[in-house]
Design a protein around this motif. Structure first.
Motif, PDB file in Angstrom:
ATOM      1  N   MET A  31      -6.211   7.156   5.188  1.00 28.21           N
ATOM      2  CA  MET A  31      -5.100   7.781   5.391  1.00 28.21           C
ATOM      3  C   MET A  31      -3.514   7.069   5.261  1.00 28.21           C
ATOM      4  O   MET A  31      -2.647   7.761   4.935  1.00 28.21           O
ATOM      5  CB  MET A  31      -5.009   8.658   6.734  1.00 28.21           C
ATOM      6  CG  MET A  31      -6.142   9.721   7.326  1.00 28.21           C
ATOM      7  SD  MET A  31      -5.864  11.109   6.442  1.00 28.21           S
ATOM      8  CE  MET A  31      -4.411  11.788   6.864  1.00 28.21           C
ATOM      9  N   TYR A  32      -3.944   5.813   4.971  1.00 25.10           N
ATOM     10  CA  TYR A  32      -2.720   4.970   4.860  1.00 25.10           C
ATOM     11  C   TYR A  32      -2.722   4.096   3.475  1.00 25.10           C
ATOM     12  O   TYR A  32      -3.630   3.728   3.154  1.00 25.10           O
ATOM     13  CB  TYR A  32      -2.795   3.983   6.062  1.00 25.10           C
ATOM     14  CG  TYR A  32      -2.387   4.789   7.297  1.00 25.10           C
ATOM     15  CD1 TYR A  32      -1.236   5.204   7.651  1.00 25.10           C
ATOM     16  CD2 TYR A  32      -3.359   5.177   8.228  1.00 25.10           C
ATOM     17  CE1 TYR A  32      -1.096   5.631   8.920  1.00 25.10           C
ATOM     18  CE2 TYR A  32      -3.410   5.686   9.287  1.00 25.10           C
ATOM     19  CZ  TYR A  32      -2.126   5.877   9.519  1.00 25.10           C
ATOM     20  OH  TYR A  32      -1.654   6.779  11.020  1.00 25.10           O
ATOM     21  N   ALA A  33      -1.447   4.054   3.099  1.00 23.48           N
ATOM     22  CA  ALA A  33      -1.228   3.135   2.129  1.00 23.48           C
ATOM     23  C   ALA A  33      -1.208   1.783   2.753  1.00 23.48           C
ATOM     24  O   ALA A  33      -0.951   1.352   3.746  1.00 23.48           O
ATOM     25  CB  ALA A  33       0.153   3.298   1.369  1.00 23.48           C
ATOM     26  N   MET A  34      -2.060   0.753   1.982  1.00 28.19           N
ATOM     27  CA  MET A  34      -1.951  -0.705   2.316  1.00 28.19           C
ATOM     28  C   MET A  34      -1.102  -1.533   1.469  1.00 28.19           C
ATOM     29  O   MET A  34      -0.996  -1.409   0.292  1.00 28.19           O
ATOM     30  CB  MET A  34      -3.417  -1.147   2.516  1.00 28.19           C
ATOM     31  CG  MET A  34      -4.425  -0.259   3.306  1.00 28.19           C
ATOM     32  SD  MET A  34      -3.892  -0.567   5.054  1.00 28.19           S
ATOM     33  CE  MET A  34      -4.344  -2.358   5.398  1.00 28.19           C
ATOM     34  N   GLY A  35      -0.825  -2.645   2.139  1.00 26.65           N
ATOM     35  CA  GLY A  35       0.248  -3.767   1.177  1.00 26.65           C
ATOM     36  C   GLY A  35      -0.319  -4.974   1.495  1.00 26.65           C
ATOM     37  O   GLY A  35      -0.926  -5.432   2.381  1.00 26.65           O
ATOM     38  N   TRP A  36      -0.336  -6.030   0.412  1.00 31.14           N
ATOM     39  CA  TRP A  36      -0.274  -7.623   0.756  1.00 31.14           C
ATOM     40  C   TRP A  36       1.022  -8.089   0.558  1.00 31.14           C
ATOM     41  O   TRP A  36       1.903  -7.867  -0.385  1.00 31.14           O
ATOM     42  CB  TRP A  36      -1.137  -8.266  -0.500  1.00 31.14           C
ATOM     43  CG  TRP A  36      -2.713  -7.868   0.091  1.00 31.14           C
ATOM     44  CD1 TRP A  36      -3.631  -6.999  -0.389  1.00 31.14           C
ATOM     45  CD2 TRP A  36      -3.476  -8.852   0.956  1.00 31.14           C
ATOM     46  NE1 TRP A  36      -4.538  -7.253   0.122  1.00 31.14           N
ATOM     47  CE2 TRP A  36      -4.938  -8.257   0.880  1.00 31.14           C
ATOM     48  CE3 TRP A  36      -3.214  -9.636   1.585  1.00 31.14           C
ATOM     49  CZ2 TRP A  36      -5.821  -8.696   1.670  1.00 31.14           C
ATOM     50  CZ3 TRP A  36      -4.202 -10.229   2.591  1.00 31.14           C
ATOM     51  CH2 TRP A  36      -5.470  -9.799   2.385  1.00 31.14           C
ATOM     52  N   TYR A  37       1.280  -8.991   1.787  1.00 36.49           N
ATOM     53  CA  TYR A  37       2.482  -9.670   1.681  1.00 36.49           C
ATOM     54  C   TYR A  37       2.246 -11.164   1.475  1.00 36.49           C
ATOM     55  O   TYR A  37       1.225 -11.581   1.873  1.00 36.49           O
ATOM     56  CB  TYR A  37       3.520  -9.535   2.664  1.00 36.49           C
ATOM     57  CG  TYR A  37       3.907  -7.675   2.765  1.00 36.49           C
ATOM     58  CD1 TYR A  37       5.306  -7.567   2.310  1.00 36.49           C
ATOM     59  CD2 TYR A  37       3.088  -6.946   2.911  1.00 36.49           C
ATOM     60  CE1 TYR A  37       5.700  -6.200   2.168  1.00 36.49           C
ATOM     61  CE2 TYR A  37       3.536  -5.331   2.716  1.00 36.49           C
ATOM     62  CZ  TYR A  37       4.849  -5.167   2.655  1.00 36.49           C
ATOM     63  OH  TYR A  37       5.316  -3.808   2.635  1.00 36.49           O
ATOM     64  N   ARG A  38       3.282 -11.975   1.342  1.00 38.01           N
ATOM     65  CA  ARG A  38       3.012 -13.469   1.398  1.00 38.01           C
ATOM     66  C   ARG A  38       4.367 -13.844   1.649  1.00 38.01           C
ATOM     67  O   ARG A  38       5.546 -13.600   1.537  1.00 38.01           O
ATOM     68  CB  ARG A  38       2.609 -14.189   0.098  1.00 38.01           C
ATOM     69  CG  ARG A  38       3.622 -13.901  -1.146  1.00 38.01           C
ATOM     70  CD  ARG A  38       2.799 -14.528  -2.244  1.00 38.01           C
ATOM     71  NE  ARG A  38       3.761 -14.594  -3.485  1.00 38.01           N
ATOM     72  CZ  ARG A  38       3.234 -14.856  -4.631  1.00 38.01           C
ATOM     73  NH1 ARG A  38       2.188 -15.328  -4.832  1.00 38.01           N
ATOM     74  NH2 ARG A  38       4.150 -15.077  -5.788  1.00 38.01           N
ATOM     75  N   GLN A  39       4.580 -15.195   2.438  1.00 38.65           N
ATOM     76  CA  GLN A  39       5.478 -15.953   2.903  1.00 38.65           C
ATOM     77  C   GLN A  39       5.277 -17.357   2.784  1.00 38.65           C
ATOM     78  O   GLN A  39       4.510 -17.761   3.527  1.00 38.65           O
ATOM     79  CB  GLN A  39       5.768 -15.332   4.331  1.00 38.65           C
ATOM     80  CG  GLN A  39       7.154 -15.966   4.780  1.00 38.65           C
ATOM     81  CD  GLN A  39       7.843 -15.560   6.003  1.00 38.65           C
ATOM     82  OE1 GLN A  39       6.956 -15.224   6.772  1.00 38.65           O
ATOM     83  NE2 GLN A  39       8.987 -15.439   6.318  1.00 38.65           N
ATOM     84  N   ALA A  40       6.261 -18.124   2.157  1.00 40.05           N
ATOM     85  CA  ALA A  40       6.036 -19.458   1.886  1.00 40.05           C
ATOM     86  C   ALA A  40       7.049 -19.885   2.859  1.00 40.05           C
ATOM     87  O   ALA A  40       8.125 -19.432   3.295  1.00 40.05           O
ATOM     88  CB  ALA A  40       6.312 -19.862   0.409  1.00 40.05           C
ATOM     89  N   LEU A  47       6.770  -8.757  -0.852  1.00 38.69           N
ATOM     90  CA  LEU A  47       5.707  -7.835  -0.991  1.00 38.69           C
ATOM     91  C   LEU A  47       5.043  -8.335  -2.401  1.00 38.69           C
ATOM     92  O   LEU A  47       5.588  -8.438  -3.359  1.00 38.69           O
ATOM     93  CB  LEU A  47       6.215  -6.371  -1.242  1.00 38.69           C
ATOM     94  CG  LEU A  47       5.497  -5.331  -1.641  1.00 38.69           C
ATOM     95  CD1 LEU A  47       4.204  -5.081  -0.654  1.00 38.69           C
ATOM     96  CD2 LEU A  47       6.128  -4.049  -1.880  1.00 38.69           C
ATOM     97  N   VAL A  48       3.567  -8.578  -2.568  1.00 35.24           N
ATOM     98  CA  VAL A  48       2.943  -8.617  -3.479  1.00 35.24           C
ATOM     99  C   VAL A  48       2.352  -7.600  -4.249  1.00 35.24           C
ATOM    100  O   VAL A  48       2.274  -7.530  -5.309  1.00 35.24           O
ATOM    101  CB  VAL A  48       1.875  -9.804  -3.012  1.00 35.24           C
ATOM    102  CG1 VAL A  48       0.628 -10.324  -4.055  1.00 35.24           C
ATOM    103  CG2 VAL A  48       2.565 -10.948  -2.387  1.00 35.24           C
ATOM    104  N   ALA A  49       1.589  -6.761  -3.598  1.00 36.50           N
ATOM    105  CA  ALA A  49       0.847  -5.749  -4.127  1.00 36.50           C
ATOM    106  C   ALA A  49       0.707  -4.499  -3.165  1.00 36.50           C
ATOM    107  O   ALA A  49       0.595  -4.672  -1.746  1.00 36.50           O
ATOM    108  CB  ALA A  49      -0.478  -6.076  -4.610  1.00 36.50           C
ATOM    109  N   THR A  50       0.729  -3.182  -3.254  1.00 29.95           N
ATOM    110  CA  THR A  50       0.326  -2.136  -2.506  1.00 29.95           C
ATOM    111  C   THR A  50      -0.340  -1.032  -2.931  1.00 29.95           C
ATOM    112  O   THR A  50      -0.938  -1.143  -4.548  1.00 29.95           O
ATOM    113  CB  THR A  50       1.611  -1.206  -2.117  1.00 29.95           C
ATOM    114  OG1 THR A  50       2.306  -0.655  -3.416  1.00 29.95           O
ATOM    115  CG2 THR A  50       2.699  -1.909  -1.793  1.00 29.95           C
ATOM    116  N   ILE A  51      -1.346  -0.635  -2.442  1.00 30.07           N
ATOM    117  CA  ILE A  51      -2.106   0.555  -2.835  1.00 30.07           C
ATOM    118  C   ILE A  51      -2.259   1.684  -1.915  1.00 30.07           C
ATOM    119  O   ILE A  51      -2.121   1.622  -0.732  1.00 30.07           O
ATOM    120  CB  ILE A  51      -3.600   0.013  -3.034  1.00 30.07           C
ATOM    121  CG1 ILE A  51      -4.724   1.053  -3.523  1.00 30.07           C
ATOM    122  CG2 ILE A  51      -4.004  -0.516  -1.610  1.00 30.07           C
ATOM    123  CD1 ILE A  51      -5.887   0.432  -3.765  1.00 30.07           C
ATOM    124  N   THR A  52      -1.878   2.802  -2.594  1.00 29.64           N
ATOM    125  CA  THR A  52      -1.610   4.198  -1.739  1.00 29.64           C
ATOM    126  C   THR A  52      -3.151   4.532  -1.460  1.00 29.64           C
ATOM    127  O   THR A  52      -4.235   4.090  -1.752  1.00 29.64           O
ATOM    128  CB  THR A  52      -1.349   5.172  -2.898  1.00 29.64           C
ATOM    129  OG1 THR A  52      -2.115   5.677  -3.807  1.00 29.64           O
ATOM    130  CG2 THR A  52      -0.047   4.720  -3.424  1.00 29.64           C
TER     131      THR A  52
END
Length: 113
Positions: A31-40, A47-52
């Motif tokens: 039911m949810y969109a997901m995302g990948w994030y990164r922090q240096a 925000l790196v990428a999202t997928i609905t």
């Protein structure tokens, strides 16, 4: 309780590849969109990428053509395939349930010779 567990990080040489996984529980994953994030270190989380929920994807300009986000709803898992890695990709990578802002603990990716 919602839980996100990232895995797959590690040390890789420039030009190498890694595949990150994020296993979700406690939610109806499909039911949810997901995302990948990164922090240096010393930098803002990016925000790196999202997928609905329907599989549409979006990428930061810095990773377009190199990274691919995907999901397997049957496994409650979102993936990030990272190819042609560069030292500037070094960061802690986190997954996130979009809209409701659930976060995992992150997985360290280090790109170095």
């Amino acid at each position: 309780q919602v839980q996100l567990v990232e895995s797959g990080g590690g040390l890789v040489q420039p030009g190498g590849s890694l595949r990150l996984s994020c296993a979700a529980s406690g939610i109806t994953f499909s039911m949810y969109a997901m995302g990948w994030y990164r922090q240096a270190p010393g930098k803002q989380r990016e925000l790196v990428a999202t997928i609905t929920r329907g599989g549409n994807t979006n990428y930061a300009d810095s990773v377009k053509g190199r990274f691919t986000i995907s999901r397997d709803n049957a496994k409650n898992t979102v993936y990030l395939q990272m190819n042609s890695l560069k030292p500037e990709d070094t960061a802690v990578y986190y997954c996130n349930v979009q809209l409701v802002s659930y976060w995992g603990q992150g997985t360290q990716v280090t790109v170095s010779s």
